[in-house]
Design a protein around this motif. Structure first.
Motif, PDB file in Angstrom:
ATOM      1  N   ALA A   1       0.840  -1.200   0.000  1.00 50.58           N
ATOM      2  CA  ALA A   1       0.000   0.000   0.000  1.00 50.58           C
ATOM      3  C   ALA A   1       0.871   1.245   0.000  1.00 50.58           C
ATOM      4  CB  ALA A   1      -0.927  -0.001   1.219  1.00 50.58           C
ATOM      5  N   GLU A   2       0.244   2.356  -0.360  1.00 54.49           N
ATOM      6  CA  GLU A   2       0.878   3.662  -0.342  1.00 54.49           C
ATOM      7  C   GLU A   2       0.120   4.511   0.672  1.00 54.49           C
ATOM      8  OE1 GLU A   2       2.254   6.432  -3.937  1.00 54.49           O
ATOM      9  OE2 GLU A   2       0.085   6.482  -3.665  1.00 54.49           O
ATOM     10  N   HIS A   3       0.846   5.124   1.587  1.00 57.93           N
ATOM     11  CA  HIS A   3       0.213   5.952   2.621  1.00 57.93           C
ATOM     12  C   HIS A   3       0.837   7.333   2.629  1.00 57.93           C
ATOM     13  CE1 HIS A   3      -1.746   6.976   6.411  1.00 57.93           C
ATOM     14  NE2 HIS A   3      -0.588   7.490   6.789  1.00 57.93           N
ATOM     15  N   PHE A   4      -0.023   8.365   2.676  1.00 57.25           N
ATOM     16  CA  PHE A   4       0.444   9.730   2.795  1.00 57.25           C
ATOM     17  C   PHE A   4       0.179  10.203   4.221  1.00 57.25           C
ATOM     18  CE2 PHE A   4      -0.084   9.339  -1.756  1.00 57.25           C
ATOM     19  CZ  PHE A   4       1.010  10.044  -2.260  1.00 57.25           C
ATOM     20  N   THR A   5       1.214  10.618   4.923  1.00 60.99           N
ATOM     21  CA  THR A   5       1.054  11.111   6.280  1.00 60.99           C
ATOM     22  C   THR A   5       0.437  12.511   6.260  1.00 60.99           C
ATOM     23  OG1 THR A   5       3.261  12.104   6.338  1.00 60.99           O
ATOM     24  CG2 THR A   5       3.075   9.798   7.036  1.00 60.99           C
ATOM     25  N   ALA A   6      -0.005  12.957   7.430  1.00 64.89           N
ATOM     26  CA  ALA A   6      -0.637  14.276   7.526  1.00 64.89           C
ATOM     27  C   ALA A   6       0.320  15.398   7.148  1.00 64.89           C
ATOM     28  CB  ALA A   6      -1.159  14.486   8.944  1.00 64.89           C
ATOM     29  N   ASP A   7       1.626  15.178   7.308  1.00 66.40           N
ATOM     30  CA  ASP A   7       2.604  16.210   6.933  1.00 66.40           C
ATOM     31  C   ASP A   7       3.219  15.963   5.558  1.00 66.40           C
ATOM     32  OD1 ASP A   7       4.049  13.998   7.652  1.00 66.40           O
ATOM     33  OD2 ASP A   7       5.365  15.016   9.079  1.00 66.40           O
ATOM     34  N   GLY A   8       2.561  15.112   4.755  1.00 64.64           N
ATOM     35  CA  GLY A   8       2.917  14.998   3.342  1.00 64.64           C
ATOM     36  C   GLY A   8       3.943  13.958   2.965  1.00 64.64           C
ATOM     37  N   LYS A   9       4.373  13.113   3.892  1.00 66.12           N
ATOM     38  CA  LYS A   9       5.339  12.067   3.535  1.00 66.12           C
ATOM     39  C   LYS A   9       4.629  10.910   2.824  1.00 66.12           C
ATOM     40  CE  LYS A   9       8.676  12.881   7.267  1.00 66.12           C
ATOM     41  NZ  LYS A   9       7.925  13.956   7.964  1.00 66.12           N
ATOM     42  N   ARG A  10       5.273  10.393   1.800  1.00 68.52           N
ATOM     43  CA  ARG A  10       4.724   9.265   1.035  1.00 68.52           C
ATOM     44  C   ARG A  10       5.436   7.991   1.487  1.00 68.52           C
ATOM     45  NH1 ARG A  10       6.459   7.625  -4.431  1.00 68.52           N
ATOM     46  NH2 ARG A  10       4.855   6.245  -5.347  1.00 68.52           N
ATOM     47  N   LEU A  11       4.666   7.068   2.073  1.00 70.51           N
ATOM     48  CA  LEU A  11       5.246   5.865   2.661  1.00 70.51           C
ATOM     49  C   LEU A  11       4.827   4.609   1.904  1.00 70.51           C
ATOM     50  CD1 LEU A  11       4.581   6.579   6.463  1.00 70.51           C
ATOM     51  CD2 LEU A  11       6.565   7.255   5.079  1.00 70.51           C
ATOM     52  N   LEU A  12       5.774   3.719   1.717  1.00 68.21           N
ATOM     53  CA  LEU A  12       5.517   2.391   1.171  1.00 68.21           C
ATOM     54  C   LEU A  12       5.203   1.465   2.345  1.00 68.21           C
ATOM     55  CD1 LEU A  12       5.651   0.221  -1.108  1.00 68.21           C
ATOM     56  CD2 LEU A  12       8.118   0.067  -0.628  1.00 68.21           C
ATOM     57  N   VAL A  13       4.101   0.724   2.259  1.00 71.33           N
ATOM     58  CA  VAL A  13       3.700  -0.187   3.327  1.00 71.33           C
ATOM     59  C   VAL A  13       3.676  -1.606   2.769  1.00 71.33           C
ATOM     60  CG1 VAL A  13       1.981  -0.724   5.082  1.00 71.33           C
ATOM     61  CG2 VAL A  13       2.260   1.647   4.299  1.00 71.33           C
ATOM     62  N   LEU A  14       4.459  -2.494   3.373  1.00 68.83           N
ATOM     63  CA  LEU A  14       4.525  -3.891   2.942  1.00 68.83           C
ATOM     64  C   LEU A  14       5.015  -4.744   4.107  1.00 68.83           C
ATOM     65  CD1 LEU A  14       7.615  -4.299   0.536  1.00 68.83           C
ATOM     66  CD2 LEU A  14       7.383  -2.583   2.321  1.00 68.83           C
ATOM     67  N   HIS A  15       4.778  -6.058   4.020  1.00 76.76           N
ATOM     68  CA  HIS A  15       5.178  -6.917   5.131  1.00 76.76           C
ATOM     69  C   HIS A  15       6.694  -7.004   5.239  1.00 76.76           C
ATOM     70  CE1 HIS A  15       5.035  -9.971   8.173  1.00 76.76           C
ATOM     71  NE2 HIS A  15       5.705 -10.824   7.430  1.00 76.76           N
ATOM     72  N   GLY A  16       7.366  -7.282   4.105  1.00 74.24           N
ATOM     73  CA  GLY A  16       8.824  -7.296   4.097  1.00 74.24           C
ATOM     74  C   GLY A  16       9.463  -8.646   3.874  1.00 74.24           C
ATOM     75  N   ASP A  17       8.679  -9.730   3.878  1.00 74.65           N
ATOM     76  CA  ASP A  17       9.283 -11.058   3.733  1.00 74.65           C
ATOM     77  C   ASP A  17       9.918 -11.261   2.372  1.00 74.65           C
ATOM     78  OD1 ASP A  17       7.000 -13.038   2.157  1.00 74.65           O
ATOM     79  OD2 ASP A  17       6.305 -11.164   3.010  1.00 74.65           O
ATOM     80  N   GLU A  18       9.467 -10.503   1.376  1.00 72.25           N
ATOM     81  CA  GLU A  18      10.055 -10.643   0.041  1.00 72.25           C
ATOM     82  C   GLU A  18      11.499 -10.153  -0.006  1.00 72.25           C
ATOM     83  OE1 GLU A  18       7.490  -8.682   1.204  1.00 72.25           O
ATOM     84  OE2 GLU A  18       6.677  -7.674  -0.578  1.00 72.25           O
ATOM     85  N   PHE A  19      11.965  -9.495   1.054  1.00 72.73           N
ATOM     86  CA  PHE A  19      13.352  -9.040   1.129  1.00 72.73           C
ATOM     87  C   PHE A  19      14.155  -9.879   2.131  1.00 72.73           C
ATOM     88  CE2 PHE A  19      10.772  -5.554  -0.347  1.00 72.73           C
ATOM     89  CZ  PHE A  19      11.488  -5.098  -1.445  1.00 72.73           C
TER      90      PHE A  19
END
Length: 275
Positions: A112-130
């Motif tokens: 998922a893609e999440h935008f914080t209230a102060d405008g940061k764009r965050l990648l959201v994922l579990h992480g096991d693929e890494f």
């Protein structure tokens, strides 16, 4: 058990990330997660993988009423207007075949893609693929999972004794994981790799789970957040209304109140249900 120190303001959050709940295992602290969900409301709720432990459930059935209550609470939040996004992990990978669909108001996504209230764009994922072990030596991951389950059983008994002696909770499993050099190196490399992936894809930060180590910090200019787990650390990553990210530990919110319960017996083949 309810916290008596958290203010009403601290319970009004913009976003919550929880991961690695491992419903379906004796190590899952579902009762405390349920308390946390009752005490905190948010606009967004991300379930960042390993919510249900399919690996353990395939071996033997374990499902307490509190596990069912957590599922019902999550669905209730979705019905009341909270945007609930479920990103399956490696332990609940069977749900990945439904990515792109919505069930009961819960959106199932690979990431998922999440935008914080102060405008940061965050990648959201579990992480096991890494995680190279998961990707290239899954049999070793299963062995490690069995050893981890054994350590958690020892941890429950160990803390039951500590509780009887009037001592606070202390995680044997986390202590071992953070003291073993290879484990420390793996965690550090995992965090660096995830931050690098976020940078490569043009994100300002990344939020993940998988390694059961709650964290929020900057790594080479990239915001790295890990929501921890509800087996060892009893933690969640949250976003405050101003966009600030913070790790909340349920043990700290309950002001040191005991969270220990008597150790449960290991279910035998005769006592497990295959349904």
């Amino acid at each position: 058990m309810q916290p008596d120190t958290a203010s009403d303001a601290s319970r009004r959050l913009r976003s919550i990330w929880i991961s690695d709940v491992h419903l379906g295992t004796a190590g899952c602290r579902a009762e405390h997660l349920l308390d946390f969900l009752r005490e905190h409301e948010s606009e967004y709720l991300y379930l960042v993988g390993d919510i249900v432990d399919g690996w353990q459930l395939r071996k033997s059935w374990y499902w307490k009423q509190s596990h069912n209550d957590v599922v019902q609470k999550l669905l209730r939040k979705a019905r009341k207007g909270c945007q609930v996004i479920y990103i399956p992990g490696n332990h609940d990978e069977a749900a990945r075949q439904y990515c792109g669909l919505n069930f009961g108001g819960v959106a199932i996504r690979h990431e998922a893609e999440h935008f914080t209230a102060d405008g940061k764009r965050l990648l959201v994922l579990h992480g096991d693929e890494f995680d190279g072990v998961i990707q290239y030596a899954k049999w070793l991951a299963y062995v490690g999972d069995n050893l981890y389950t054994l350590i958690l059983q020892l941890n429950r008994g160990f803390n039951w004794v500590r509780h009887r002696l009037g001592l606070p909770y202390w995680s044997l499993s986390q202590y071992l994981k953070h003291k073993v050099k290879n484990a420390v190196n793996f965690i550090s490399q995992f965090e660096t790799i995830l931050a690098g992936e976020a940078r490569r894809r043009g994100f300002d930060g990344v939020v993940c789970g998988h390694i059961h180590k709650p964290e929020v910090r900057m790594i080479d200019g990239i915001l790295y957040g890990n929501s921890g787990d509800w087996v060892e650390s009893l933690s969640a990553l949250v976003e405050h209304p101003d966009g600030r990210l913070e790790v909340l530990h349920w043990t700290a919110l309950t002001a040191g109140a005991s969270i220990e319960e008597a150790p449960e017996p290991i279910p035998s083949e005769e006592s497990t249900c295959a349904s």
